[in-house]
Design an enzyme around this catalytic site. Sequence first.
Site, PDB file in Angstrom:
ATOM      1  CD  GLN A   1      -8.893   0.161  13.449  1.00 57.71           C
ATOM      2  OE1 GLN A   1      -9.372   0.278  12.320  1.00 57.71           O
ATOM      3  NE2 GLN A   1      -7.719   0.677  13.790  1.00 57.71           N
TER       4      GLN A   1
ATOM      5  CE1 TYR B   1     -13.444   5.676   8.419  1.00 57.32           C
ATOM      6  CE2 TYR B   1     -11.231   5.555   9.323  1.00 57.32           C
ATOM      7  CZ  TYR B   1     -12.103   5.362   8.272  1.00 57.32           C
ATOM      8  OH  TYR B   1     -11.636   4.880   7.076  1.00 57.32           O
TER       9      TYR B   1
ATOM     10  NE  ARG C   1       0.241   2.726   2.064  1.00 58.86           N
ATOM     11  CZ  ARG C   1       0.694   3.922   1.737  1.00 58.86           C
ATOM     12  NH1 ARG C   1       0.448   4.407   0.530  1.00 58.86           N
ATOM     13  NH2 ARG C   1       1.391   4.654   2.591  1.00 58.86           N
TER      14      ARG C   1
ATOM     15  CB  CYS D   1       4.723  -0.983  -0.036  1.00 59.60           C
ATOM     16  SG  CYS D   1       3.486   0.331  -0.173  1.00 59.60           S
TER      17      CYS D   1
ATOM     18  CB  CYS E   1       1.587   3.301  -6.502  1.00 60.53           C
ATOM     19  SG  CYS E   1       0.870   1.653  -6.314  1.00 60.53           S
TER      20      CYS E   1
ATOM     21  CB  CYS F   1      -4.223  -0.715  -1.764  1.00 60.58           C
ATOM     22  SG  CYS F   1      -3.268   0.812  -1.845  1.00 60.58           S
TER      23      CYS F   1
ATOM     24  CB  ALA G   1       6.244  -6.170 -18.405  1.00 64.24           C
TER      25      ALA G   1
ATOM     26  CB  ALA H   1      15.285  -9.121 -28.603  1.00 67.66           C
TER      27      ALA H   1
END
Length: 636
Positions: free
Chosen positions: A106, A178, A323, A346, A349, A353, A397, A459
């Site tokens: 591009q 642009y 993304r 994706c 969020c 990025c 996690a 646990a």
Amino acid sequence: MDAMALHTLFRPGRIGSLELKNRVIKSPQTTALANQDGTVTQRLVNHYKRLAEGGPGLIIVEYSYVDDDASKSIHAQLGISRREHIPGLGWLVDEVHAAGAKIGIQLEHCGRQKFLGTQPIKTASDVSWDYVESQYGERPQVLTEEEIQGVVAAFADAAERAWLARFDLVEVHAGHGYLLTNFLSPHTNKRTDRYGGSFENRARLTLEVVAAIRERVPRDFPFSVRLSVTDYEEDGIPIEETVRLAQLLEAAGVDVIHASGGHHALMEYEVSPWYMPRALHRWGWEKIKPEVTIPVIGSGSLVTPEVAAEVLENGADFVSLGRAMLADPDWTRKAQEGRLLDIVPCIRCNDGCLDRGLNAGRSTGCTVNPSMGEEYRYPVEPAAVRRRVAVAGGGPAGLRAAAVLADRGHDVTLYEPGELGGALVPATRSPYKQDLAALRDHLVHQVRSRPVEIIAERAEASALAEDGFDLVYVATGAVPRTLPGVRLARDVADPKDVVSPVVVVGGGMTGADTALWLADAGHDVTLVEAGPAILANREVFTDAGVLPKILAEKGVAVLTDTEVTGLGEDGARAADGRVIPAATVLAAIGNDSGSELAGALREAAPGLEVVTLGSAARHGRVFDALHGAFFEARRA
């Protein structure tokens, strides 16, 4: 949707003389992986080579500046402004071809959208982009007609360099705010010469660029133009003009229209976040397609194979994804194999990025893909020694760590007393959070499809210490702060479980999200924040900038500089003695990191290796949970 229903994505297609093996295109998306002089780096080559290995038919390389005057937009941007750029670009082409994909590039002139904030900033008129002016105090300079002809020549020169480097396609960026869009849009074009005023005048520069390129490169060199169906400004580009422009571009020798939308001043339309609809520009390309005979590429939040396939069935010839392929470079291959839950989704969020990527002056990253921009550097390889590992907590996690540990060959046991997903469970209660729900489903699937023993219990330190584990990961999440007698916002599972009027205490992401969810369900909601503004604690910029407006549109009242201390007789009691009327009061006043389990384990078994992950270690976003878990687990 099963794999058979996705077959439309994998039909061969053609753009001009270019034959593509499928209808999936990697959309151009800046990475800041080039050198500061615009030359190609090994990191950039690795990024695009890895994308090519994932199976798309065509990769369009990120926007590349066309001259050394005013067209460069951002740090470490790829360049195509000089002959010295060709060797590196040729290297990039060869690597992508060897990996099995076609490749385009591009061409871009940044116009007023110069993230660098340095002069010269040259555009159609003296209409500033407030981001640049507020950051750097710089306003754009108006291009003279002589300078405009220099821009036309620069685009033609750059297109010839793309052809010499043996790209399969060249694309001109005439969208997203642009330079060419600065001329096309009445919002940014206030000129009174032959480049301003009427549609024909505002389109003149774009058509001159196209004509100059067509004269410079062989006719069989495929040529794309990317357009915004509109810039979404009230006085901006109407769709009727975009349709007419597409017809003129076809007549001028353009082979495909790449249709997306928005510009940087309305970023939520350009890189749409979670609260915006998927395929949000579809209405526009559906108006373009019947009026041209060349193919149309649909682009903009086509994050899932189901959405992309449906778009191809109803309104576009090809789909381009940006993304989504940063999140998972194997998006195409997994979709073709019907492995939809294996696609790393994706979540729109804009954190890895943009917010803590390009906006922070870094290279592009990805919340859900820690290897984005560092492809091949962080493989998950078999461990030298197999260990017995416990993971306490089934949130993002814990789930990510468990899957990586299993892939390393460890004997993994995951403890989670509630629903797998942890903090993602309440976070995905709203229909707005369909992307985050997809992440939850993916993470759960990754654990369930691996040899991980899942124990639906909390646990306990004593049991873990006695059970012969070599290593324990504690991923039990953060501890929410509370107010006396006030219910936690995260504990509300259904809008029917509360009674209006509702006061949500805490103007961070959880509070704002809860207020939006309840207002959408018809509740009368007041959002109360102790500080001077909501969403002011370094939230992602697309959230902080737009969510307050959405809340106002939904009728959510916002009270700032108001500290709530607990419940009053008829609502929330403020520190200054006021009572904010409410039948329901919900608290979303933040979280504290730390884990009693980790401390108890270290005391009960001093020799046991204990590692805390995610919000149990330090409160953060999904980015922090997934990145931290990935890198910790691959070292085990």
